[in-house]
Write an enzyme that holds these catalytic residues in place. Structure first.
Site, PDB file in Angstrom:
ATOM      1  N   THR A 171       0.833  -1.194   0.000  1.00 43.97           N
ATOM      2  CA  THR A 171       0.000   0.000   0.000  1.00 43.97           C
ATOM      3  C   THR A 171       0.868   1.244   0.000  1.00 43.97           C
ATOM      4  OG1 THR A 171      -1.735  -1.157   1.236  1.00 43.97           O
ATOM      5  CG2 THR A 171      -1.796   1.249   1.277  1.00 43.97           C
ATOM      6  N   SER A 172       0.453   2.272  -0.747  1.00 45.31           N
ATOM      7  CA  SER A 172       1.145   3.553  -0.811  1.00 45.31           C
ATOM      8  C   SER A 172       2.581   3.360  -1.301  1.00 45.31           C
ATOM      9  CB  SER A 172       1.069   4.263   0.538  1.00 45.31           C
ATOM     10  OG  SER A 172       1.490   5.594   0.421  1.00 45.31           O
ATOM     11  N   SER A 173       3.587   3.663  -0.483  1.00 46.30           N
ATOM     12  CA  SER A 173       4.964   3.422  -0.908  1.00 46.30           C
ATOM     13  C   SER A 173       5.186   1.942  -1.196  1.00 46.30           C
ATOM     14  CB  SER A 173       5.942   3.902   0.170  1.00 46.30           C
ATOM     15  OG  SER A 173       7.278   3.791  -0.270  1.00 46.30           O
ATOM     16  N   HIS A 182      -6.655   8.181   1.022  1.00 47.42           N
ATOM     17  CA  HIS A 182      -5.391   7.462   0.824  1.00 47.42           C
ATOM     18  C   HIS A 182      -5.282   6.245   1.739  1.00 47.42           C
ATOM     19  CE1 HIS A 182      -1.368   6.944  -0.670  1.00 47.42           C
ATOM     20  NE2 HIS A 182      -0.847   7.015   0.532  1.00 47.42           N
TER      21      HIS A 182
END
Length: 351
Positions: A142-144, A280
């Site tokens: 997730t995300s990075s 996010h």
């Protein structure tokens, strides 16, 4: 007969809510696992009962997090106890913000160095030590961690069979001349390219490679103000081109895997999910990812890379292009600033 993916999805979802037997297995650190240019930390979860040739699942954490957060923040270790696969939890060496190196030319190239090569060394170590199935190696984050998922599938198509990224960006979108680059232009969805331009960055990561390409699954919230929703559209253009698919979805399904989410399928090797109103901090959908990777399959004809490494089932080989690593670096746009501090209480995401 093997169960359908929808049935496997349902069974996995049910398992998440059932009590499990006590296990002696635990998250363990590993050192000396191979080439590791940036000193990425390795943690591994090996269930008490392994499959005869266990698949490998890599779960890179999000920014401002660590391997232990990825371990406790999802259900993959619990699922590994049932299905006998191994989970690797890499730990970012970036002490400033614990974000992954998804920008340097080293990570954005095959065997070029960077965090990506260190993570691939972990995979090779686990495959050797535990007699793992080299054709069933997967990555999700997730995300990075989603950015690293895209980087690993782009730079190492000879290692990974499939990827699933939540709230990430296209391969090469954060490219810059440095290890820890924040691209405000990419984050805000201002880097817009054609599918061919995005695919050229993937081609440049492994010049001359024409074999199997991992299938991909991407998720993004429509209310994401950290990595804007336009990044989902850029991922769609990139991976449909890489996999030789039409950029127009072949089917659309509303309210899946949860109410308000829409699945867009582009054939059997790529699908994208738009999560209405989700920011996010997007919830991980373990059962959907498990079904995509076919990790509930423990015998018979399970999804895997073709043994000969050909482009079979991958939508055909991607056409090589003239893009070079220097071009990847110069695609970085906008001001480069340090990533913000963490501002969520229970998730390790970009702040």
């Amino acid at each position: 007969m093997l169960p359908s993916l929808d049935l496997a999805h349902a069974l996995t979802a049910l398992l998440l809510y059932l009590p499990i037997a006590a296990s002696a297995a635990s998250l363990q650190p590993v050192t000396g696992f191979g080439t590791n240019p940036t000193n990425v930390g390795m943690y591994i979860y090996v269930p008490d009962k392994l499959a005869s040739r266990p698949p490998i699942l890599v779960v890179p954490h999000a920014c401002h997090g660590k391997a232990q957060d990825a371990y406790t923040g999802n259900q993959y270790a619990t699922l590994a106890n049932t299905y006998g696969f191994i989970v690797i939890y890499p730990d970012s060496p970036n002490t400033a913000d614990k974000c992954w190196d998804v920008s340097s030319p080293e990570s954005l190239s095959h065997d070029g160095g960077g965090d990506a090569q260190g993570i691939v060394s972990m995979v090779k170590y686990a495959l050797s030590k535990y007699n793992g199935d080299a054709n069933r190696v997967f990555v999700t984050g997730t995300s990075s961690g989603a950015m690293m998922t895209n980087v690993l599938c782009g730079s190492y198509p000879d290692v990974f069979a499939a990827g699933a990224g939540f709230a990430g960006v296209a391969f090469g979108c954060f490219a810059g001349n440095g290890y820890d680059v924040w691209s405000d232009a990419c984050a805000k969805g201002n880097i817009v390219k054609t599918g061919a331009e995005w695919a050229a960055l993937v081609t440049a990561a492994y010049p001359g490679y024409s074999g199997f390409r991992p299938k991909m699954q991407v998720f993004h919230g429509t209310a994401d103000t950290t990595l804007y929703p336009q990044n989902l559209q850029e991922e769609i253009k990139q991976w449909t081109t890489v996999l030789g698919l039409s950029v127009t979805a072949s089917s659309m399904t509303n309210n899946t895997p949860v109410a308000g989410w829409t699945r867009y399928k582009y054939g059997s090797t790529f699908e994208a999910y738009s999560a209405q109103g989700v920011p996010h901090n997007i919830p991980t959908q373990e059962s959907t990812v498990m079904a995509w990777f076919d990790l509930t399959c423990t015998s018979g004809s399970c999804y895997s890379r073709p043994s000969n490494g050909s482009s079979e089932s991958a939508g055909g080989p991607m056409q090589s292009g003239a893009t070079t690593l220097s071009t990847i670096v110069t695609t970085a746009m906008g001001s480069l600033t340090a990533a913000g501090s963490r501002n969520t209480a229970d998730a390790t995401l970009y702040g």
